[in-house]
Design a protein around this motif. Structure first.
Motif, mmCIF file in Angstrom:
data_model
loop_
_atom_site.group_PDB
_atom_site.id
_atom_site.type_symbol
_atom_site.label_atom_id
_atom_site.label_comp_id
_atom_site.label_asym_id
_atom_site.label_seq_id
_atom_site.Cartn_x
_atom_site.Cartn_y
_atom_site.Cartn_z
ATOM 1 N N ASP A 153 -7.398 0.248 20.417
ATOM 2 C CA ASP A 153 -8.158 1.412 19.855
ATOM 3 C C ASP A 153 -7.000 2.214 19.322
ATOM 4 O OD1 ASP A 153 -9.658 3.589 19.387
ATOM 5 O OD2 ASP A 153 -10.914 3.341 21.101
ATOM 6 N N VAL A 154 -6.888 2.136 18.028
ATOM 7 C CA VAL A 154 -5.864 2.764 17.419
ATOM 8 C C VAL A 154 -6.078 4.436 17.310
ATOM 9 C CG1 VAL A 154 -4.554 3.333 15.142
ATOM 10 C CG2 VAL A 154 -4.975 0.925 15.969
ATOM 11 N N ARG A 155 -7.390 4.591 16.980
ATOM 12 C CA ARG A 155 -7.859 6.048 17.039
ATOM 13 C C ARG A 155 -7.738 6.745 18.344
ATOM 14 N NH1 ARG A 155 -13.342 7.923 14.092
ATOM 15 N NH2 ARG A 155 -12.100 7.037 12.347
ATOM 16 N N MET A 156 -7.983 6.131 19.435
ATOM 17 C CA MET A 156 -7.819 6.730 20.748
ATOM 18 C C MET A 156 -6.320 7.041 21.198
ATOM 19 S SD MET A 156 -8.927 8.290 23.459
ATOM 20 C CE MET A 156 -10.698 7.812 23.268
ATOM 21 N N LEU A 157 -5.654 5.959 20.839
ATOM 22 C CA LEU A 157 -4.195 5.932 21.013
ATOM 23 C C LEU A 157 -3.429 7.218 20.300
ATOM 24 C CD1 LEU A 157 -1.597 4.560 22.312
ATOM 25 C CD2 LEU A 157 -1.489 2.939 20.265
ATOM 26 N N SER A 158 -3.888 7.158 19.012
ATOM 27 C CA SER A 158 -3.402 8.475 18.112
ATOM 28 C C SER A 158 -3.809 9.852 18.875
ATOM 29 C CB SER A 158 -3.868 8.334 16.937
ATOM 30 O OG SER A 158 -3.439 9.508 16.028
ATOM 31 N N LYS A 159 -4.902 9.890 19.336
ATOM 32 C CA LYS A 159 -5.273 10.825 20.283
ATOM 33 C C LYS A 159 -4.665 11.207 21.155
ATOM 34 C CE LYS A 159 -9.675 13.131 21.892
ATOM 35 N NZ LYS A 159 -11.043 13.224 22.130
ATOM 36 N N GLU A 160 -4.461 10.279 22.004
ATOM 37 C CA GLU A 160 -3.636 10.438 23.293
ATOM 38 C C GLU A 160 -2.268 10.811 23.097
ATOM 39 O OE1 GLU A 160 -4.530 10.294 26.474
ATOM 40 O OE2 GLU A 160 -6.479 10.417 25.771
ATOM 41 N N LEU A 161 -1.458 10.197 22.141
ATOM 42 C CA LEU A 161 -0.117 10.414 21.731
ATOM 43 C C LEU A 161 -0.034 11.633 20.856
ATOM 44 C CD1 LEU A 161 1.124 6.900 20.850
ATOM 45 C CD2 LEU A 161 1.471 8.299 22.918
ATOM 46 N N GLY A 162 -0.943 12.171 20.091
ATOM 47 C CA GLY A 162 -0.914 13.308 19.384
ATOM 48 C C GLY A 162 -0.189 13.098 18.101
ATOM 49 N N ILE A 163 -0.001 11.925 17.703
ATOM 50 C CA ILE A 163 0.759 11.572 16.339
ATOM 51 C C ILE A 163 -0.082 10.549 15.669
ATOM 52 C CG2 ILE A 163 2.950 12.239 17.113
ATOM 53 C CD1 ILE A 163 3.495 9.119 17.437
#
Length: 250
Positions: A153-163
């Motif tokens: 889940d690329v969108r969720m990963l981006s949200k979790e990492l903040g980048i």
């Protein structure tokens, strides 16, 4: 300005020009970091049009690769850092990679990760995000992940990492246009990253880190990563102690 996870403009392929080894008069410096065998060199070559132009870091036997490309009105120099599993400076490769991100202050750091082995790559990702807040995760080898039926889940990963997280298969040029666009938006301030910081720290250590971080910021007001430096000082990192004494952070 837009957040790291909310926007990406349309990529214009006509605006890209691969410049090979011509790294003079650049507007921005980009570092490429990652674990070994994640396809860093393939990403580097896809951006610059090179087949790895290598040399040695000053005073080191560790090899480096540099190249450049132009996108829109800007020219970007890429520095492919040695592949490492951490930035704790326990080896020459780690020291070179860490010192470039810390002292070289690249405008953007591309963190290349193997999408088919993401978990083992996240340790380095989180360490880099403690040092710099201008980074993009290049989730490479997506073709391998798909072949192994791994869904991310690329969108969720981006949200979790903040980048921003950009999925790529660099050897097939897939995702490279989106990566170039994202680098440009971070470098020019159109994307503002708010990276995740390590939180599971014992209260006593966190208290000491916060106090030391405040002291570092008073001495070096423009320093962007006082929290990480505080952690390294508490670990007794001789290279960081030396850098503070010599004023290398100024």
């Amino acid at each position: 300005m837009e957040s790291a996870c909310e926007s990406c403009a349309h990529y214009n392929s006509e605006s890209l020009k691969k410049l090979g080894v011509n790294v003079n008069d650049v507007n921005y410096v980009i570092a490429i970091a990652g674990n070994p065998n994640t396809g860093k060199s393939t990403v580097f070559n896809a951006l610059t049009g090179l087949k790895q132009h290598t040399g040695n870091w000053p005073g080191k036997t560790v090899t480096r690769a540099e190249g450049a490309y132009a996108y829109g009105d800007n020219k970007y120099k890429l520095v492919d850092l040695p592949g490492t599993y951490s930035l704790l400076s326990t080896s020459e490769d780690e020291e070179v990679a860490r010192n470039f991100i810390l002292f070289g202050k690249p405008d953007v750091t591309i963190i290349v990760a193997d999408a088919s082995r993401l978990e083992r790559n996240l340790n380095l990702v989180l360490q880099i995000l403690e040092i710099t807040d201008k980074a993009v995760l290049c989730l490479n080898l997506m073709d391998e992940a798909k072949r192994n039926q791994i869904d991310i889940d690329v969108r969720m990963l981006s949200k979790e990492l903040g980048i921003p997280v950009v999925p790529t298969s660099a050897r097939f040029q897939q995702g490279i246009p989106e990566l170039i666009q994202t680098i440009d938006e971070i470098a020019t301030g159109k994307i503002v990253c708010k990276p995740r910081k390590i939180k599971n720290v014992p209260k006593k250590i966190l208290k000491a880190v916060n106090a030391l971080s405040t002291e570092i910021e008073m001495e070096f007001p423009d320093i962007p990563n006082s929290r990480w430096i505080a952690f390294r000082l508490l670990e007794g990192d001789s290279r960081i102690i030396e850098a503070l004494k010599s004023g290398e952070f100024v």
